[in-house]
Design an enzyme around this catalytic site. Sequence first.
Site, short mmCIF file in Angstrom:
data_model
loop_
_atom_site.label_atom_id
_atom_site.label_comp_id
_atom_site.label_asym_id
_atom_site.label_seq_id
_atom_site.Cartn_x
_atom_site.Cartn_y
_atom_site.Cartn_z
N LYS A 260 0.86 -1.19 0.00
CA LYS A 260 0.00 0.00 0.00
C LYS A 260 0.90 1.24 0.00
O LYS A 260 1.52 1.58 1.01
CB LYS A 260 -0.93 0.00 1.22
N ARG A 280 -8.33 11.17 -7.36
CA ARG A 280 -9.38 10.38 -6.72
C ARG A 280 -10.72 11.12 -6.64
O ARG A 280 -11.76 10.53 -6.49
CB ARG A 280 -8.82 10.06 -5.32
N GLU A 310 -0.65 4.54 -8.18
CA GLU A 310 -0.36 5.53 -7.13
C GLU A 310 0.94 6.26 -7.52
O GLU A 310 1.93 5.61 -7.87
CB GLU A 310 -0.17 4.77 -5.80
N ARG A 427 -17.03 1.57 -1.36
CA ARG A 427 -16.06 1.03 -0.41
C ARG A 427 -16.53 -0.38 -0.09
O ARG A 427 -17.23 -0.62 0.88
CB ARG A 427 -16.05 1.91 0.85
N LYS A 433 -7.74 -2.81 3.38
CA LYS A 433 -6.43 -2.26 3.69
C LYS A 433 -6.05 -2.70 5.09
O LYS A 433 -6.90 -2.80 5.98
CB LYS A 433 -6.42 -0.74 3.55
P1 AMP Z 1 -7.20 4.75 2.08
O1 AMP Z 1 -6.87 6.02 1.38
O2 AMP Z 1 -6.49 4.60 3.38
O3 AMP Z 1 -8.69 4.49 2.14
O4 AMP Z 1 -6.62 3.56 1.17
C1 AMP Z 1 -6.96 3.38 -0.16
C2 AMP Z 1 -5.97 4.10 -1.05
O5 AMP Z 1 -4.71 3.44 -1.03
C3 AMP Z 1 -6.34 4.09 -2.50
O6 AMP Z 1 -7.26 5.12 -2.79
C4 AMP Z 1 -5.02 4.30 -3.20
O7 AMP Z 1 -4.79 5.67 -3.39
C5 AMP Z 1 -3.98 3.80 -2.20
N1 AMP Z 1 -3.19 2.64 -2.65
C6 AMP Z 1 -1.87 2.49 -2.43
N2 AMP Z 1 -1.43 1.33 -2.91
C7 AMP Z 1 -2.49 0.70 -3.46
C8 AMP Z 1 -2.67 -0.57 -4.11
N3 AMP Z 1 -1.66 -1.41 -4.29
N4 AMP Z 1 -3.92 -0.89 -4.53
C9 AMP Z 1 -4.96 -0.04 -4.34
N5 AMP Z 1 -4.84 1.17 -3.73
C10 AMP Z 1 -3.63 1.53 -3.29
#
Ligand code: AMP
Length: 589
Positions: A260, A280, A310, A427, A433
Amino acid sequence: MKYKKLCECYFELEKTQKKLEMVDLLAKTLKDASNTEIGKIALLTIGKLYPDFVGIELMIAERMAIKSLALATGKNEKLVQKELEGIGDLGKMAHQMLEKKPQSTLLAFTQQHDEEEELEVLDIWDILDKIAKMSGEGSSDKKIRTLSGLISKVSPLEARYIIRLVVGQLRIGVASQLLLEALSVAKTGSRDFKGVLERAYNRSSDIGYVAETLYSEGIEYLKNIDVEIFKPIRVMLAQIVSSSEELLEKFGGKCSLEYKYDGLRVQIHKQGKNIKLYSRKPENITNQFPDVLRFIKEASKIDEFIIEGEIVAYDLRKQKILPFQEVSQRKRKHDIEQKAKEIPVRIYLFDVLYFDKKSKLDTDYLERRKLLSEIVKETDNIQFSHQMVANSTDEIEVFFNQALENSCEGVMGKNVAQGSVYQAGARGWNWVKFKADYALSDTFDLVILGADYGKGRRAGKFGTFLLGCFDQDESLYQTFTWVATGFTDEHLDEFYKLLKPLSRDKPKEVFSDIDCQYWFDPHIVIEITGAEITVSQMHTCSRGHLDKKTDGLALRFPRFTGKIVDDRPPDQATSNEEIRTIYLNQKDK
Ligand code: AMP
């Protein structure tokens, strides 16, 4: 449709908090819209002229709107400013001022302008569009004059909403979800088709286009609408898990893991030589990343595609991903090439959404991921996200630790089973995550809902901020914490500037038992750390989902990290569900 008729509906909407009632009220008016105007009516009703990704914004500074109003009413600008301090809502003030307009001024008006005209919605849209597109030298004056000309032509009620539109705060409580439902009712007589409209919206990010297609082609046609290049797809988001066991269990014992990365999400659309990048939100961020365009051009193997990844700041010499704060400096309007040299980036690609002239949203994840290598080749600056398929918690733990060692936030777990489609705009549980330690060191992206004035050094500015999370089921913001720590004087100045124009009566979409001196349009998302989540009788976060009916959740020792999360729309802020997961996990420990 006359704009006045739409404004009468807005005025009624302002009076009610009840969602169903609002849907019906709005639907009743939308029913009378023609095929050619419904798209623009839909956009105007959520406070826009164009969808975000087009990049044409109406936004006029409050100062300019005041000038226009002063000019239109023949009042002194300072007086208008002073009066505004008492009322706090520029639209309401325009409404009142025009209602009270003295006869002598009225006379001057009618000599200067035509009689009050009943303008069509499309006329209003055209004039606002002209204002939005004025640029270059003297454009501020021109905008003020055009806006004031418009205000002096319309009724007080219309002025109320025109002024609110131009300053970016319509305040009628209609967000895209409510509008989609109202469109469904208006056109089919039933709420049941909201899902069809939502699907089309998630695939196009353009509510005007969805409304127009519904009216001109009908619901059956809309069911088959699919992804198109240069219409950004609303991004898929992840649920949260708090242990490797939970991660594996969610996916029935087998899942894909990816690092991530902590950067900026990007959706890349390519057709021939034309490449566009969307954030986004989605906003068009193509101009901010000329280097990314070059990298994609070099690495592309085919002509047409939509892929996602990303963007991270990357030190090529040390072969190291740099912290988010670095890449966030690339979001700018000036010195773009210079910053691109100073802060080089790398893109980690992780998904394919369109390939071979077809949408890939309904294709299973592993198949989509496999397509990446048919679309681009890996180079120094373009890489595929680090990935493996795992069957055990041991494998997850090892991969997770590797991710942290490689400057990542944690891992993404992705469903590999049948049905692991790309859930645009949702979502869902196809992605989760799993980050470092959710209990204590994790950060929350929270929305500023309100504030109180500061004391001492902070006098004259906001000193304490009320923050909230988003409840997706109810489309509401719930309060989670107050925060006053972590702000420098510069931050406080900046927040005052950002928030003052957003101040208003308590918004309908905020569920709060707390009162603040100032309420704001839920708009600004900031990053917060905290020590612990506790049960609270004061905050409304997760109320109704905990042991006792009156329980909510609150954050202890909150602190602003210094990061304004401006690529995240407020309805993608940390959700009440995520906070609950972290709370339960913390309790288990
Ligand atoms: P969050 O922002 O904490 O909800 O986590 C989701 C975000 O992680 C996504 O919107 C992406 O911008 C980011 N991201 C980073 N690495 C990845 C990955 N390998 N696959 C999908 N999303 C990722």
